[in-house]
Enzyme design. Structure first.
Site: not given
Length: 533
Positions: A469-470
């Site tokens: 989930h960057p």
């Protein structure tokens, strides 16, 4: 092919596909959608369990790695990002999760007017086609399918009961603003197949005369003249080409790709750029900074008297039965999202809304890509939803073929280490409830020998890994130091926006695919309503 378009969208991922649909809809604008990867016609993209064969596969994944992480006791992690039509929506976990109202209200309080929960909720519902019908929180008739999962596991039902026994309520929906509770995740599938951004937003409109889809075409850099973006330089079929723009270039290359393209184009921190021999066109010191990601701590239990995927998938007959069930009914393990049961909770009483998310799975393995264990297993993977640690993404060469340096700096802040220890303790509290006693659970990882806060903080670095989930590397803000403004325009230059997860000032509380779609939906309206168009 026409070499000039009104809009150029860089990246046919989650955001780019939706943008291409909306910006070409009225027929007034010519739109080019450029994707470095190829078609999504790979069968493993569409079979839900196929994410196992898409991550780490050069056909569908950029194959990035992080730098060695001090917080992970020196380990480097594989960092999957979709390199295919549909982007990460073609290889992700298919979980439909918006985050919480507080996430967006915080964005608004940071000066991003128009991004509060009440502001963004209509954009979520506009695109949605929810299995459960329309209400104040959900929409029907949109392109984005939201369905229930098509499987059942007794051990997950028991874990849900144990969670209730531990004081966390059972709820039906994680997408109404406060996610506190335990429930099964809803998924982006249609009748047992993955539903990606290509199926939703591109296939129904691919014949539009004003839309040109260009795959296997990598953007090297932006073409800038007099502080204005006038096009992109691309590599296609082994040759360099220029594609020019009349109105705007929109970067939707993701939290790794968008800052990379900006820096290669001379937009970024002059110290970083000059060290690589790149002339600074626009000084923007926060390009590539503010990287946030969710670190999952995979707490694993060895069970007795339980049916889990470990036994089924480790048997030839079990594999045959799994394949047959999916072929006949589109149900069972081959229809599984990577995680099935979710829990949102608070790590301690100082939090008003959940800061932890569990992804609970009826399986166990040492690390992604390894074989399943030969014993019945359950994994309670837990994330700190609001990490304080901040990392960066920066190019290491002016050669666009070189992967950037990805340094999430996991567990670099003491508060994150405290939450990590609390997370493991909460997993232990749930597993110790009466509903799980019949399975005689034994902690396989990290191991019950780790009891003190300091022990748990350290071992978190051994069991922690990304849950992909960057965000945040082109964060929007109201001050001049932000990379983008609340209209997602890149500061200091004309004709350029960023529309993807990189614009999030803080990471949302949960899986980031649905928020990325919302960002694109809202951006498309802002772009089309711009007075100059």
């Amino acid at each position: 092919m026409s070499q000039k378009f009104d809009f150029i969208i860089v990246g046919a991922g989650t955001a780019g596909c939706l943008l291409a649909n909306r910006l070409s809809e009225n027929g007034k604008h010519s739109v080019a959608l450029i994707e470095a990867g190829g078609s999504d016609n790979y069968h493993w993209i569409h079979i839900p369990v196929g994410y196992l064969y898409c991550m780490g596969n050069k056909r569908t994944d950029w194959l990035f790695k992080t730098t060695a992480q001090n917080g992970l006791n020196g380990r480097s992690l594989n960092y999957p990002r979709g390199k295919v039509m549909g982007g990460c929506s073609s290889i992700n976990g298919m979980i439909y999760m918006r985050g919480q109202a507080n996430d967006y209200d915080q964005w608004r309080q940071m000066g991003n007017q128009g991004w509060g929960w009440d502001d963004v909720l209509p954009f979520f519902t506009k695109m949605e086609d929810n299995y459960d019908g329309k209400n104040q929180f959900h929409g029907v008739g949109g392109e984005w399918k939201v369905e229930q999962q098509r499987l059942s596991w007794d051990v997950l039902d028991s874990f849900q009961d144990a969670t209730v026994e531990a004081g966390i309520p059972k709820i039906e929906d994680f997408n109404e603003g406060n996610n506190y509770g335990v429930s099964y995740f809803k998924v982006n599938q249609k009748s047992g197949f993955r539903w990606n951004a290509v199926k939703a937003f591109i296939k129904p409109i691919k014949e539009r005369k004003n839309l040109q889809i260009i795959s296997k075409c990598e953007v090297n850099k932006l073409i800038i003249e007099n502080k204005k973006v006038v096009g992109v330089e691309v590599s296609r079929n082994g040759a360099l080409e220029k594609i020019l723009v009349n109105k705007e270039v929109i970067l939707s290359a993701g939290s790794i790709g968008s800052p990379k393209i900006l820096e290669l184009s001379g937009i970024g921190n002059p110290k970083i750029l000059s060290n690589l021999g790149i002339d600074t066109k626009v000084e923007s010191n926060n390009v590539g900074e503010n990287l946030q990601d969710h670190l999952q701590l995979r707490v694993i239990y060895k069970l007795e008297n339980a049916k889990t995927l470990n036994q089924r998938a480790n048997s030839v007959f079990g594999k045959m039965a799994i394949a047959l069930e999916y072929a006949l009914k589109r149900t069972g393990p081959m229809s599984m999202a990577p995680s099935q049961l979710g829990v949102f909770a608070m790590s301690d009483s100082s939090y008003e809304t959940p800061n932890l998310q569990f992804h609970v799975q009826p399986l166990s393995l040492d690390k992604f890509g390894d074989p399943l264990h030969d014993f019945p297993g359950l994994t309670a993977s837990v994330c700190n939803l609001n990490p304080q640690s901040r990392g960066s993404v920066h190019i290491v060469s002016k050669d666009n073929k070189e992967a950037p340096s990805i340094d999430p700096r996991y567990l670099s802040e003491e508060q994150d280490r405290i939450v990590a220890a609390q997370s493991i303790r909460l997993a232990r509290k749930i597993i110790s409830q009466p509903a799980m006693k019949k399975y005689n659970p034994i902690e396989h990882a990290p191991g019950i020998q780790f009891q003190s806060d300091e022990d748990l903080k350290k071992v978190a670095g051994d069991i922690g890994t990304t849950i992909f989930h960057p965000v945040g590397t082109c964060a929007m803000g109201s001050n001049s130091s932000s990379v983008t403004d609340p209209q997602l325009r890149v500061r200091g230059i004309q004709g350029l926006r960023v529309v993807d997860a990189s614009i999030m000032p803080t990471v949302t509380s949960g899986n980031t695919n649905a928020p990325t779609l919302m960002i694109a939906e809202k951006a498309s309206e802002m772009i089309l309503n711009s007075t100059k168009f």
